[in-house]
Design a protein around this motif. Structure first.
Motif, PDB file in Angstrom:
ATOM      1  N   PHE A 140       1.039  -1.180  -0.002  1.00 37.90           N
ATOM      2  CA  PHE A 140       0.044   0.074  -0.116  1.00 37.90           C
ATOM      3  C   PHE A 140       0.980   1.478  -0.072  1.00 37.90           C
ATOM      4  CE2 PHE A 140      -2.154  -3.268   2.286  1.00 37.90           C
ATOM      5  CZ  PHE A 140      -3.603  -3.378   1.565  1.00 37.90           C
ATOM      6  N   ALA A 141       0.503   2.268  -0.747  1.00 38.32           N
ATOM      7  CA  ALA A 141       1.303   3.442  -0.962  1.00 38.32           C
ATOM      8  C   ALA A 141       0.771   4.634  -0.002  1.00 38.32           C
ATOM      9  CB  ALA A 141       1.280   3.867  -2.231  1.00 38.32           C
ATOM     10  N   VAL A 142       1.015   4.398   1.355  1.00 41.52           N
ATOM     11  CA  VAL A 142       0.728   5.168   2.276  1.00 41.52           C
ATOM     12  C   VAL A 142       1.342   6.622   2.111  1.00 41.52           C
ATOM     13  CG1 VAL A 142       0.636   5.886   4.621  1.00 41.52           C
ATOM     14  CG2 VAL A 142       0.436   3.582   3.898  1.00 41.52           C
ATOM     15  N   SER A 143       2.687   6.577   1.686  1.00 37.80           N
ATOM     16  CA  SER A 143       3.610   7.753   1.323  1.00 37.80           C
ATOM     17  C   SER A 143       3.414   7.641  -0.240  1.00 37.80           C
ATOM     18  CB  SER A 143       4.842   7.802   1.862  1.00 37.80           C
ATOM     19  OG  SER A 143       5.622   8.849   1.133  1.00 37.80           O
ATOM     20  N   PRO A 144       3.454   8.959  -0.918  1.00 33.14           N
ATOM     21  CA  PRO A 144       3.337   9.161  -2.449  1.00 33.14           C
ATOM     22  C   PRO A 144       4.658   8.623  -3.056  1.00 33.14           C
ATOM     23  CG  PRO A 144       3.182  11.261  -1.444  1.00 33.14           C
ATOM     24  CD  PRO A 144       2.736  10.341  -0.369  1.00 33.14           C
ATOM     25  N   ARG A 145       5.833   8.855  -2.175  1.00 31.53           N
ATOM     26  CA  ARG A 145       7.091   8.385  -2.612  1.00 31.53           C
ATOM     27  C   ARG A 145       7.281   7.060  -2.680  1.00 31.53           C
ATOM     28  NH1 ARG A 145      11.093  11.980   1.018  1.00 31.53           N
ATOM     29  NH2 ARG A 145       9.836  10.920   2.689  1.00 31.53           N
ATOM     30  N   HIS A 146       6.668   6.181  -2.114  1.00 31.08           N
ATOM     31  CA  HIS A 146       6.881   4.747  -1.993  1.00 31.08           C
ATOM     32  C   HIS A 146       5.818   4.022  -2.344  1.00 31.08           C
ATOM     33  CE1 HIS A 146      10.460   5.868   0.007  1.00 31.08           C
ATOM     34  NE2 HIS A 146       9.739   6.715   0.954  1.00 31.08           N
ATOM     35  N   PRO A 147       6.140   2.951  -3.307  1.00 30.58           N
ATOM     36  CA  PRO A 147       4.855   2.216  -3.715  1.00 30.58           C
ATOM     37  C   PRO A 147       4.229   1.184  -2.938  1.00 30.58           C
ATOM     38  CG  PRO A 147       6.940   1.224  -4.701  1.00 30.58           C
ATOM     39  CD  PRO A 147       7.298   2.350  -4.053  1.00 30.58           C
ATOM     40  N   SER A 148       5.127   0.742  -1.643  1.00 32.73           N
ATOM     41  CA  SER A 148       4.750  -0.009  -0.397  1.00 32.73           C
ATOM     42  C   SER A 148       4.971   0.794   0.976  1.00 32.73           C
ATOM     43  CB  SER A 148       5.357  -1.296  -0.624  1.00 32.73           C
ATOM     44  OG  SER A 148       6.870  -1.149  -0.560  1.00 32.73           O
ATOM     45  N   SER A 149       4.695   0.054   1.917  1.00 33.35           N
ATOM     46  CA  SER A 149       4.742   0.621   3.304  1.00 33.35           C
ATOM     47  C   SER A 149       5.521  -0.374   4.344  1.00 33.35           C
ATOM     48  CB  SER A 149       3.569   1.048   3.935  1.00 33.35           C
ATOM     49  OG  SER A 149       3.054   2.167   3.176  1.00 33.35           O
ATOM     50  N   ARG A 150       6.571  -0.045   4.775  1.00 35.28           N
ATOM     51  CA  ARG A 150       7.354  -0.871   5.673  1.00 35.28           C
ATOM     52  C   ARG A 150       7.048  -0.554   7.345  1.00 35.28           C
ATOM     53  NH1 ARG A 150      13.166  -0.767   2.439  1.00 35.28           N
ATOM     54  NH2 ARG A 150      12.587  -1.997   0.948  1.00 35.28           N
ATOM     55  N   GLY A 184       4.315  11.197  15.917  1.00 32.30           N
ATOM     56  CA  GLY A 184       4.378  10.003  14.963  1.00 32.30           C
ATOM     57  C   GLY A 184       4.211  10.599  13.562  1.00 32.30           C
ATOM     58  N   ASP A 185       3.663   9.775  12.505  1.00 28.18           N
ATOM     59  CA  ASP A 185       3.534  10.279  11.345  1.00 28.18           C
ATOM     60  C   ASP A 185       2.047   9.955  11.115  1.00 28.18           C
ATOM     61  OD1 ASP A 185       2.924   9.809   8.385  1.00 28.18           O
ATOM     62  OD2 ASP A 185       5.320   9.516   8.273  1.00 28.18           O
ATOM     63  N   GLY A 186       1.189  11.129  10.926  1.00 28.77           N
ATOM     64  CA  GLY A 186      -0.199  11.247  10.715  1.00 28.77           C
ATOM     65  C   GLY A 186      -0.680  10.364   9.505  1.00 28.77           C
ATOM     66  N   ARG A 187       0.010  10.417   8.377  1.00 34.19           N
ATOM     67  CA  ARG A 187      -0.493   9.344   7.295  1.00 34.19           C
ATOM     68  C   ARG A 187      -0.464   7.895   7.706  1.00 34.19           C
ATOM     69  NH1 ARG A 187       4.119  11.314   3.227  1.00 34.19           N
ATOM     70  NH2 ARG A 187       5.278  10.697   5.204  1.00 34.19           N
ATOM     71  N   HIS A 188       0.507   7.464   8.322  1.00 34.63           N
ATOM     72  CA  HIS A 188       0.617   6.023   8.729  1.00 34.63           C
ATOM     73  C   HIS A 188      -0.349   5.701   9.912  1.00 34.63           C
ATOM     74  CE1 HIS A 188       4.062   4.939   6.183  1.00 34.63           C
ATOM     75  NE2 HIS A 188       4.236   6.284   6.227  1.00 34.63           N
ATOM     76  N   ASN A 189      -0.593   6.630  10.804  1.00 38.48           N
ATOM     77  CA  ASN A 189      -1.744   6.372  11.770  1.00 38.48           C
ATOM     78  C   ASN A 189      -3.084   6.475  11.269  1.00 38.48           C
ATOM     79  OD1 ASN A 189       0.454   6.913  13.608  1.00 38.48           O
ATOM     80  ND2 ASN A 189      -0.261   9.006  14.216  1.00 38.48           N
ATOM     81  N   ARG A 190      -3.560   7.110  10.094  1.00 45.15           N
ATOM     82  CA  ARG A 190      -4.544   7.177   9.520  1.00 45.15           C
ATOM     83  C   ARG A 190      -4.735   6.010   8.719  1.00 45.15           C
ATOM     84  NH1 ARG A 190      -4.095  11.650   7.674  1.00 45.15           N
ATOM     85  NH2 ARG A 190      -3.287  11.061   5.615  1.00 45.15           N
ATOM     86  N   PHE A 191      -3.760   5.255   7.947  1.00 44.29           N
ATOM     87  CA  PHE A 191      -3.800   4.197   7.380  1.00 44.29           C
ATOM     88  C   PHE A 191      -4.075   2.946   8.213  1.00 44.29           C
ATOM     89  CE2 PHE A 191      -1.426   0.050   6.160  1.00 44.29           C
ATOM     90  CZ  PHE A 191      -2.138   0.046   5.129  1.00 44.29           C
ATOM     91  N   PHE A 192      -3.296   3.092   9.500  1.00 47.06           N
ATOM     92  CA  PHE A 192      -3.885   1.924  10.564  1.00 47.06           C
ATOM     93  C   PHE A 192      -5.201   2.190  11.016  1.00 47.06           C
ATOM     94  CE2 PHE A 192       0.434   0.448  10.083  1.00 47.06           C
ATOM     95  CZ  PHE A 192       0.554  -0.608  10.907  1.00 47.06           C
ATOM     96  N   ARG A 193      -5.692   3.134  11.129  1.00 45.53           N
ATOM     97  CA  ARG A 193      -7.239   3.464  11.511  1.00 45.53           C
ATOM     98  C   ARG A 193      -8.109   3.032  10.388  1.00 45.53           C
ATOM     99  NH1 ARG A 193      -5.313   8.544  13.338  1.00 45.53           N
ATOM    100  NH2 ARG A 193      -6.153   9.545  11.427  1.00 45.53           N
ATOM    101  N   GLU A 194      -7.975   3.449   9.246  1.00 47.96           N
ATOM    102  CA  GLU A 194      -8.786   3.106   7.982  1.00 47.96           C
ATOM    103  C   GLU A 194      -8.817   1.895   7.445  1.00 47.96           C
ATOM    104  OE1 GLU A 194      -8.012   6.242   5.112  1.00 47.96           O
ATOM    105  OE2 GLU A 194      -9.036   7.887   6.514  1.00 47.96           O
ATOM    106  N   GLN A 195      -7.588   1.161   7.484  1.00 48.80           N
ATOM    107  CA  GLN A 195      -7.518  -0.096   6.602  1.00 48.80           C
ATOM    108  C   GLN A 195      -7.223  -1.481   7.559  1.00 48.80           C
ATOM    109  OE1 GLN A 195      -7.688  -0.476   3.355  1.00 48.80           O
ATOM    110  NE2 GLN A 195      -7.832   1.910   3.417  1.00 48.80           N
ATOM    111  N   LEU A 196      -6.639  -0.987   8.768  1.00 44.96           N
ATOM    112  CA  LEU A 196      -6.313  -2.067   9.762  1.00 44.96           C
ATOM    113  C   LEU A 196      -7.447  -2.206  11.213  1.00 44.96           C
ATOM    114  CD1 LEU A 196      -2.601  -2.490   9.932  1.00 44.96           C
ATOM    115  CD2 LEU A 196      -4.288  -3.553   8.214  1.00 44.96           C
TER     116      LEU A 196
END
Length: 241
Positions: A140-150, A184-196
């Motif tokens: 999942f591309a949480v950050s527009p600079r990377h095609p995946s998230s680690r 923390g990082d708001g984009r990854h926090n939001r990803f965990f809320r919305e997707q996980l």
């Protein structure tokens, strides 16, 4: 809510504190009606005395004393760093396999509670030992600079006890803890809320080792992952490194 008691004797009681539960009453959170200290007291039918801190969003082992003398003795052990604490955290990025984070921290002041505190107080020594446990890469591309998230599961051992030390140290090395809304990082926090479906800070006080202040026995406390933590890890483990 019924708290899980993981240890109790004549002098001490330890609970597995859920994430989001305050340790005790605070005028900063006047709307709250449930507190670990009062709930433990009501559950065991005996007054309890806090001996260390555990942030509201952090889950895991919380130790209380059952009398003032034991409370003083245990508090002194924590202050002298004679207590071994281990935390687990899920962080952004692939954390190193091992790292000693030796980075002084300035005291974090609350605008209201610390209105008269010294803002120019020098940074205090702070040290954390990190050990990497698992790594994951999600497609999942949480950050527009990377095609995946680690992400990584890490073990953290604080050697000092500064306020928000683990959260600040992980942010300092660019591996903030997932769910940390302050450091923390708001984009990854939001990803965990919305997707996980994960709305919590992913930081857990996992083990606590100390010498009993009265019996002098070696006490080793440990907890298993709670249901929410287990579910989140199961989702991440679908995408192992």
């Amino acid at each position: 809510m019924h708290l899980k008691i993981i240890y109790q004797d004549e002098w001490l009681v330890a609970i597995d504190k859920p994430a989001g539960l305050l340790v005790h009453r605070s005028w900063l959170d006047r709307h709250e009606t449930r507190f670990a200290m009062q709930m433990t007291r009501d559950q065991i039918g005996q007054h309890v005395f806090p001996v260390h801190r555990l942030d509201r969003p952090t889950s895991g082992i919380l130790l209380f004393a059952l009398d003032p003398e034991t409370a003083r003795a245990m508090s002194e052990r924590f202050m002298r760093h004679e207590v071994s604490k281990t935390y687990h955290a899920i962080v952004r990025g692939w954390a190193p396999e091992a790292l000693n984070i030796d980075y002084p921290l300035k005291e974090e002041l609350d605008k209201i509670a610390d209105a008269y505190a010294d803002e120019d107080k020098p940074a205090q020594a702070a040290e954390t030992e990190l050990r990497g446990l698992e790594r994951f890469e999600l497609p999942f591309a949480v950050s527009p600079r990377h095609p995946s998230s680690r992400y990584s599961l890490v073990e953290l051992q604080p050697k000092t006890g500064r306020k928000h030390q683990l959260r600040r140290h992980m942010a300092h090395i660019f591996h903030p803890i997932v769910g940390d809304t302050r450091h923390g990082d708001g984009r990854h926090n939001r990803f965990f809320r919305e997707q996980l479906d994960c709305y919590r800070l992913l930081l857990m006080h996992k083990t606590l080792h100390f010498e009993h202040p009265v019996t002098k026995a070696a006490i080793q406390l440990a907890i298993t992952d709670d249901e929410h933590w287990t579910r989140t890890l199961e989702q991440l483990r679908q995408y192992p490194l």
